[in-house]
Each structure stands twice: as C-alpha cells, then as structure tokens.
Enzyme design. Structure first.
Site, PDB file in Angstrom:
ATOM      1  CE  LYS A 129      -4.221  -1.982   1.854  1.00 15.22           C
ATOM      2  NZ  LYS A 129      -3.859  -3.391   2.058  1.00 15.22           N
TER       3      LYS A 129
HETATM    4  C1  LIG Z   1      -4.520  -4.475   1.467  1.00 16.29           C
HETATM    5  C2  LIG Z   1      -3.801  -5.761   1.335  1.00 16.29           C
HETATM    6  C3  LIG Z   1      -4.226  -6.767   0.440  1.00 16.29           C
HETATM    7  C4  LIG Z   1      -5.490  -6.625  -0.389  1.00 16.29           C
HETATM    8  O1  LIG Z   1      -5.363  -5.657  -1.398  1.00 16.29           O
HETATM    9  P1  LIG Z   1      -6.668  -5.128  -2.179  1.00 16.29           P
HETATM   10  O2  LIG Z   1      -6.163  -4.032  -3.032  1.00 16.29           O
HETATM   11  O3  LIG Z   1      -7.610  -4.637  -1.105  1.00 16.29           O
HETATM   12  O4  LIG Z   1      -7.247  -6.260  -2.939  1.00 16.29           O
HETATM   13  C5  LIG Z   1      -3.466  -7.913   0.326  1.00 16.29           C
HETATM   14  N1  LIG Z   1      -2.355  -8.105   1.068  1.00 16.29           N
HETATM   15  C6  LIG Z   1      -1.911  -7.171   1.944  1.00 16.29           C
HETATM   16  C7  LIG Z   1      -0.695  -7.446   2.754  1.00 16.29           C
HETATM   17  C8  LIG Z   1      -2.614  -5.969   2.107  1.00 16.29           C
HETATM   18  O5  LIG Z   1      -2.180  -5.045   2.982  1.00 16.29           O
END
Ligand SMILES: *Cc1c(COP(=O)(O)O)cnc(C)c1O
Length: 472
Positions: free
Chosen positions: A113
């Site tokens: 993220k």
């Molecule tokens: C947020 C997250 C996801 C999921 O991602 P999306 O974009 O919501 O599908 C998967 N793995 C980790 C470690 C995350 O922080």
C-alpha cells in the site's frame, strides 16, 4: 480526462476534483470516461524507462490537469531509493521455474500500500498548498492501510490524519508501527470494537455531508482512484523486467481483498499491456473466488467474515469490484445501477449467463483460494527451496499462482509480494519455528513511545474529537 460515476448520475469532473472524494454522490465509484489505449509503439517507447519515468507516463494519462513538470516533481519526491530500498522501486526476483516475485513491500510500512499511498501524500500536500485549504483524513484500518497512510501523511503540511483501529485486534507489530508515530498531525484512535465498527463510523461520518464539509474531511481508502492509478505503474515495470518484446506475455497473481490491486492490473491490461492472466487469490473469505467460478456475487454479512492468518484480505465485500462490473457490462451505468440495486434487495447478483461469463473470461481474470494449511506449507516450501521467507498474504498468492503457472509453463507468472513477513511474525513462527527477519529501522519498535487514544465504539465520540481538532 474526465471522470464519471459507475452509476451514471455525476457530472463529468477532472482528476483533481475527484482526488479526495470517497464514493460518487450517487453511491457509485468514479471512473475515467475511457481508459486510454497504448499503441505497440507507445509500449516499445516505455520499455527502457525508469520507474519514475513510467509513473509520469502512466499517471499523466489519467491526471491530465496536473502540469507535467509538477507531476515529474511529485513522482521524483515519492519514488526514491531511500523510501523504497532500491532505485528499481519494485524489483522482480525469481522463485523457481516460471514463478517470480514482484517486490512491492520495501517501502516505509512494509506493505504494497506504500507504493500508492506515498504518492498520495505528496500529491495531497501539493494540491492543498495551491488551494490554501486543509484536509482531515479520516480512515479505518485493520492494520496495513493505517500504517501506510500514517507514514505517507506524517509531517505533511495542511493535512491531519485521524485513524481508527480496533483495540487489540491488529498484529502487535502493526499497532506499534502506527501508534509510535508521534508527529503532531497524526491521531490514532483505538476503538473498543472490531474493524467493522471502525468502518461503520467512518461511513456514518462520510454520509453526513454537512459535517464533512464543515471539517474538511477526506478519505484515502481503497476506492480512491489515484491509488488505483499509482498501482498500475508496477504492472508495467514488472512486465518490462521479464520480457524483451511486446510479443511476449506475462501473468500476475494478486492476493486480493478489496479488489484494488488486481483492478490496477486490469487497467494495465485494458491499456494494452500484454497480460495473459490476472490471477486473483483469496483466503477463506472467498466471495471473489466464488464470483469468478460461478458468476454470482454474494457478499457475506460482516459477522460471517472469518479472521484468518492473512488478515488484510478478510473482507465481506470487495469495494472496488463495482469498477470491474461496470467494465464487464461495457461501461453501462444503467445496468451497473440495476445490479447494485438488486444487491441491496436480494443480497446478490448474477452475471452467469454464457455471454456474461465470456466477457468476464475475456478480461483474463481467473481465481483461486487458499486455506491456512496451504499458506503454512507454501511458506515452508518457499523457505526450503529458496531460503526466502514470504508473508501469509504473498503465500496465498503463490499457492494459487502455481496451478495457473503449470498450465502455461512458457509464460512468466509474477506473484505480487504484498507485505513483508516481519508484519505477521506469529504466523512465520508457526510455519518455520523462528522469527522473521526485521528491517533494521524497525528494531525495538514495540518499545518505542506510543501516542494513542482509546475510545468507545461511539460515532459521536469521534465527531467530538474531530470538531476539537479542527474547529470550523
Ligand atoms: C490491502 C492488502 C491486500 C489486499 O489488497 P486489495 O487491493 O484490497 O485487494 C493484500 N495483502 C496485503 C498485505 C494488504 O495489505
């Protein structure tokens, strides 16, 4: 480039006007009027580009109201070797056979993220600086979003963050990561409740347009369009890292929750990047796997969500999925509105006719799911074969990827690494019998001073907190 709503009732607006909004006013999600298509010549020209050059090239096609020199500056501020650990920003490393890992988690909060959120931090500061306005970002997190948002927004002028997390329900590392940020513009509220309670409060305040406007409230949640666009860039970077000409194709496997990351891959494919398959991986919370297997989308009730060892994928419904539905029905807002109205009354909708199934499969999306035992054995096998330790989310993606990788052994299968194992140490101890390695900057994290306010599960307590921070 102008943006419309998936439900059709929003006047087209430019990128900077939709940047800080959550849902469109009609309850839909914002979408570009058309997704730009790249020619083979464009793709050939992009091949030698650095991460930063690619980011300007791709984001610039969606954010046409940011002057190119300004966008270049923002991208250069964001994507540094210092913040992301290498000048490649998102390196690709081999696993075995045709499997590869796209490393997305070397940023400040150790989860993918960061790639989008760090950009958002610089972009928001730029926009607010020009408008002279202030922004209070209100968010809810089960762990990773909060860390990424806090590390992106700390010490940024004109911005405050109020982040709700469920008291005692994030990993110890995640809690310490958020609560040890002492910058005066960061406010952690630990709520006596669960993640859904946090999210309900953010939603209730988001629906109060008068309060929202009076206190300049914005969001950075996963439906934020700028996040999707910033995530599109690494699909290009990884494609170029593993191919020599655009005759070649690659596949990606994406551990998914709210469908933001894999949707960014879908945008890259729609733009013309030669992607064979986009493999969506879920955990026990398999609402999306069910859709791609059956054509029926049936979100779970929030108390039916299982708490798993890949907690960032524990979702009841996938908030970005509406964008994919809209694309799959040919960008028809009336049909999308009708489907989501049906979801409201029947709790599900059905895109299982042969013609609809064909549209979905033409998009290259495929899916699979993993259990806790699968993730544990994948972590062990990866460690034994390569010496590499992957986290539970990445392990979920690798487990699902292997099935599809074996079907097309000549096509590279790129597994997205969505977090580092240090964030989920308990699961690594369970799988391997020892602690994961921790990046040096995080040594002693849990012993650092923390600033966090524990509050009751009460929307008015959160309102009062915001009103005191930011009197109108
Ligand atoms: C947020 C997250 C996801 C999921 O991602 P999306 O974009 O919501 O599908 C998967 N793995 C980790 C470690 C995350 O922080």
């Amino acid at each position: 480039m102008l943006y419309v709503s998936t439900r059709g009732a929003m006047e087209p607006r430019p990128f900077l006007e939709i940047l800080m909004e959550g849902l469109a006013p009609d309850g839909g999600l914002v979408m570009p009027e058309t997704i730009p298509r790249l020619s083979s010549a464009d793709i050939a020209r992009m091949r030698p580009m650095t991460y930063q050059e690619l980011a300007v090239e791709i984001i610039g096609r969606f954010a046409t109201d940011i002057p190119t020199p300004d966008l270049q500056h923002l991208v250069e501020l964001t994507y540094t070797a210092e913040a992301f650990g290498s000048s490649e920003i998102t390196p690709v490393t081999p696993l075995w056979e045709n499997l590869h890992v796209l490393e997305l988690s070397n940023g400040p909060s150790l989860a993918f993220k960061d790639v989008a959120m760090q950009f958002l931090g610089h972009l928001f500061a730029y926009v607010l600086d020009r408008s002279g306005e202030e922004l209070n970002i209100l968010g809810a997190t089960s762990g990773d979003t909060g860390g990424a948002a806090i590390y992106a927004m700390r010490s940024k002028p004109h911005i405050r963050v109020v982040m709700l997390s469920p008291l005692g329900r994030t990993s110890a590392f995640q809690a310490a990561q958020m609560y040890s940020v002492l910058d005066p513009n960061i406010h952690n509220l630990a709520l006596r409740g669960v993640f859904d309670d946090c999210q309900d409060i953010v939603k209730a305040i988001g629906e109060d347009s008068e309060f929202k406007a009076r206190h300049h409230i914005g969001t950075v949640n996963s439906i934020n369009w700028a996040r999707v666009v910033a995530q599109t860039v690494y699909y290009f970077k990884a494609y170029f890292a593993l191919t020599e000409s655009h005759e070649e194709r690659v596949s990606f496997a994406v551990p998914s929750g709210n469908f933001g990351n894999v949707y960014a891959g879908h945008v890259a494919r729609t733009m013309g990047l030669p992607i064979e398959r986009l493999v969506l991986a879920t955990n026990e919370n398999d609402v999306l796997d069910e859709f791609f297997r059956t054509g029926i989308y049936a979100p779970r009730s929030s108390n039916a969500v299982q708490a798993t060892s890949s907690p960032s994928m524990d979702i009841s419904k996938a908030s970005n999925f509406e964008r994919f539905v809209y694309d799959s029905v040919g960008g028809d807002a009336a049909v999308t509105r009708e489907l989501y109205a049906r979801l409201g009354t029947d709790g599900r909708f059905d895109l299982s006719s042969p013609e609809q199934r064909r549209l979905v499969s033409d998009s290259g999306l495929a899916s699979g799911t993993s259990s806790h035992a699968d993730r544990m054995s994948t972590i062990r096998e990866v460690s034994e074969r390569t010496g590499r330790v992957v986290d539970t989310h990445t392990a979920d993606g690798i487990k699902v990827a292997r099935h599809f990788a074996a079907l097309s052994p000549d096509i590279p299968m790129i597994c997205l690494e969505t977090a580092l194992p240090a964030k989920f140490a308990d699961s690594i101890v369970e799988a391997l019998g020892h602690q994961p390695r921790r990046p040096a900057a995080y040594e002693g994290l849990e012993n650092r001073e923390q600033r966090v306010l524990v509050i009751d599960n009460d929307v008015d307590a959160v309102r009062r907190f915001i009103a005191e921070l930011s009197p109108s």
